[in-house]
Design an enzyme around this catalytic site. Structure first.
Site, PDB file in Angstrom:
ATOM      1  N   GLY A  72      70.927  30.719 -13.631  1.00 37.23           N
ATOM      2  CA  GLY A  72      70.112  29.551 -13.937  1.00 37.23           C
ATOM      3  C   GLY A  72      69.630  29.508 -15.370  1.00 37.23           C
ATOM      4  O   GLY A  72      69.205  28.465 -15.859  1.00 37.23           O
ATOM      5  N   ASP A 126      72.328  26.949 -25.972  1.00 44.02           N
ATOM      6  CA  ASP A 126      71.446  27.341 -27.073  1.00 44.02           C
ATOM      7  C   ASP A 126      72.097  28.265 -28.087  1.00 44.02           C
ATOM      8  O   ASP A 126      71.708  28.290 -29.259  1.00 44.02           O
ATOM      9  CB  ASP A 126      70.200  28.031 -26.518  1.00 44.02           C
ATOM     10  CG  ASP A 126      69.306  27.096 -25.724  1.00 44.02           C
ATOM     11  OD1 ASP A 126      69.650  25.911 -25.598  1.00 44.02           O
ATOM     12  OD2 ASP A 126      68.261  27.554 -25.228  1.00 44.02           O
ATOM     13  N   GLU A 180      76.840  37.201 -15.345  1.00 45.72           N
ATOM     14  CA  GLU A 180      75.411  37.039 -15.625  1.00 45.72           C
ATOM     15  C   GLU A 180      74.724  38.396 -15.570  1.00 45.72           C
ATOM     16  O   GLU A 180      74.820  39.113 -14.582  1.00 45.72           O
ATOM     17  CB  GLU A 180      74.772  36.085 -14.614  1.00 45.72           C
ATOM     18  CG  GLU A 180      73.274  35.921 -14.770  1.00 45.72           C
ATOM     19  CD  GLU A 180      72.866  35.504 -16.169  1.00 45.72           C
ATOM     20  OE1 GLU A 180      72.052  36.241 -16.783  1.00 45.72           O
ATOM     21  OE2 GLU A 180      73.350  34.457 -16.668  1.00 45.72           O
ATOM     22  N   HIS A 232      57.063  -5.749 -14.273  1.00 48.82           N
ATOM     23  CA  HIS A 232      55.619  -5.634 -14.434  1.00 48.82           C
ATOM     24  C   HIS A 232      55.013  -5.128 -13.131  1.00 48.82           C
ATOM     25  O   HIS A 232      55.433  -5.545 -12.054  1.00 48.82           O
ATOM     26  CB  HIS A 232      55.011  -6.997 -14.787  1.00 48.82           C
ATOM     27  CG  HIS A 232      53.518  -6.992 -14.811  1.00 48.82           C
ATOM     28  ND1 HIS A 232      52.801  -6.524 -15.897  1.00 48.82           N
ATOM     29  CD2 HIS A 232      52.596  -7.368 -13.877  1.00 48.82           C
ATOM     30  CE1 HIS A 232      51.509  -6.632 -15.634  1.00 48.82           C
ATOM     31  NE2 HIS A 232      51.366  -7.144 -14.411  1.00 48.82           N
ATOM     32  N   GLY A 285      59.522  29.869 -32.009  1.00 48.91           N
ATOM     33  CA  GLY A 285      60.953  29.621 -32.133  1.00 48.91           C
ATOM     34  C   GLY A 285      61.774  30.536 -31.233  1.00 48.91           C
ATOM     35  O   GLY A 285      61.238  31.348 -30.473  1.00 48.91           O
TER      36      GLY A 285
END
Length: 457
Positions: free
Chosen positions: A38, A307, A33, A440, A266
């Protein structure tokens, strides 16, 4: 050179969980990393933003307290440093939890630094060389910076910047009318900023059905947010009061003068500086790593998750990528990306929960559809809470009785949608849901009623 059974590049949503499976199998694994453990979710995405959304909701509810018979003394004010401290603490706690988890794995080594391929099975991190027969890319994505005229001449923020902002912008101009942009637009309006949203397309959240886009716009405009759609001439220039944002050449005021600008148009994958060419890993035209249905790249022994593979842009899709790869490698299964059913949410208030096809998508697919809707004004739970904006909608195949998709823009929509998502994952027909007996008073209890209202459309 250090040898491992596996190397994982990136400690986002999929990476640590996959490291855990290798560790539990007694296999050595290095997870690399370069910044924060994370990934986006923990550090600049879900964790901080939903914490900020909660603070904004508290401010909004406090201002509405008289609607509930509660009288508060004085005006409602927002302490932005305290709001940001709370949000950042949630991030830190989650990040440290992930770090402790990795540190506690007997066979896992967490390495800090920037990873680059030397070959298909060799990685360089600084002066260190690592090798493994299996390599997994979980490098995520970052905010896209569009090439708008003047954008490099003015100060601007992305999601990574605004989640640590401890002051209140006088006038926040949000460029982009989709998920990230609209969440920040509403929260900062509720914190007390003037807010304008500038969207190049003809409507907000353009992937949704038109009535959902219109309802979202109405909700935001009712809170005083200015919406400028059809902004074909977006441009930037310095101004004495901040930044001049050019909006359109045809109608409305041609410029909006803001104190601060947020770019939310984006994401781009973090694939440009990994040395992927040395490994022979193929990218598509947008820079995403090409993967098959099992998330393997074109190079044997290399996978891409999250991603960076362009197969999903959510925390839950990244985690599902881990589940697919882990199940196939360790459990002898044959899981595929194409098997999963996509659901997601827009976290304005009230939230939008979505799963499966929209009505527009179902029509384009040539389906013979049934459509049912129910306004939230007819949902008892929403009336009791005093939160009646939005509506519920379901789309089904009239020939097979399969549920094709659903949306709920309304209080609890991000939770209530799971009743439909679970039914669809189980392959149940709408008749099965029709005869369920929900609790309900809840929002979810209205789904059978919505089914009864379905009509050919």
């Amino acid at each position: 050179m250090r040898s491992f059974d596996a190397i994982i590049i990136g400690a986002g949503q999929a990476g640590p969980s996959l490291a855990g499976r290798f560790n539990d199998a007694g296999k050595t694994v290095a997870i690399i990393e370069r910044k924060h453990v994370g990934g986006t979710c923990v550090n600049t995405g879900c964790k901080p933003t939903k914490t900020l959304v909660a603070s904004a909701y508290a401010a909004h509810l406090a201002r509405r307290s008289r609607d509930y018979g509660i009288v508060l003394g004085g005006d409602v004010t927002v302490d932005m440093p305290a709001v940001m401290h709370r949000s950042h603490q949630v991030t830190l706690d989650s990040r440290h939890g992930n770090e402790s988890w990795l540190d506690g794995m007997q066979h896992c080594t967490l390495i800090r630094g920037h990873a680059r391929f030397e070959s298909a099975n060799t990685i360089r991190v600084g002066n260190e060389i690592l090798t493994a027969p299996q390599i997994f890319l979980n490098v995520g994505a970052r905010a896209a910076i569009p090439d708008f005229p003047g954008v490099q001449d003015v100060p601007y923020m992305t999601n990574s910047d605004i989640v640590v902002l401890d002051r209140l912008p006088r006038h926040l101009v949000v460029i982009g009318g989709s998920y990230i942009g609209l969440e920040f637009a509403q929260m900062y309006r509720r914190f007390g900023s003037q807010v304008t949203v500038v969207e190049k397309g003809p409507r907000l959240v353009g992937r949704e059905d038109e009535e959902i886009s219109d309802a979202v716009r109405g909700i935001l405009e009712a809170e005083g947010i200015q919406i400028r759609t059809g902004a074909e001439c977006i441009r930037f220039a310095k101004h004495a009061d901040g930044v001049a944002v050019g909006v359109t050449c045809t109608e409305g005021e041609p410029e909006v003068i803001g104190s601060d600008v947020l770019l939310a148009v984006g994401r781009n994958p973090n694939t440009q500086d990994l040395g992927l060419d040395k490994a022979g890993v193929e990218l598509d035209a947008r820079g995403y790593i090409k993967v098959g249905d099992d998330l393997a790249t074109n190079v044997e022994g290399i996978w891409a998750l999250g991603d960076c593979n362009g197969r999903g842009a959510f925390t839950h899709t990244a985690y599902n990528d881990f589940e697919i790869v882990a199940s196939n490698l360790f459990d002898g299964e044959n899981r595929k990306v194409s098997d999963r059913l996509l659901g997601y949410a827009l976290y304005i208030d009230p939230p939008l929960g979505r799963v499966g096809m929209s009505e527009t998508e179902a029509r384009k697919a040539g389906k013979n559809i049934l459509v049912g809707t129910r306004p939230m004004t007819k949902v008892g739970r929403a009336v009791e809470k005093g939160e009646t904006l939005g509506f519920m909608k379901i789309v089904a195949d009239a020939d097979t009785k399969q549920i094709l998709g659903a949306a709920i823009l309304g209080t609890g929509g991000d939770e209530s949608i799971h009743g439909i998502l679970d039914m669809m994952n189980a392959g149940a027909t709408y008749d099965t849901l029709r005869w369920a007996m929900p609790i309900h008073p809840t929002v979810s209890e209205l789904w059978p009623t919505v089914i009864l209202s379905m009509q050919p459309n």
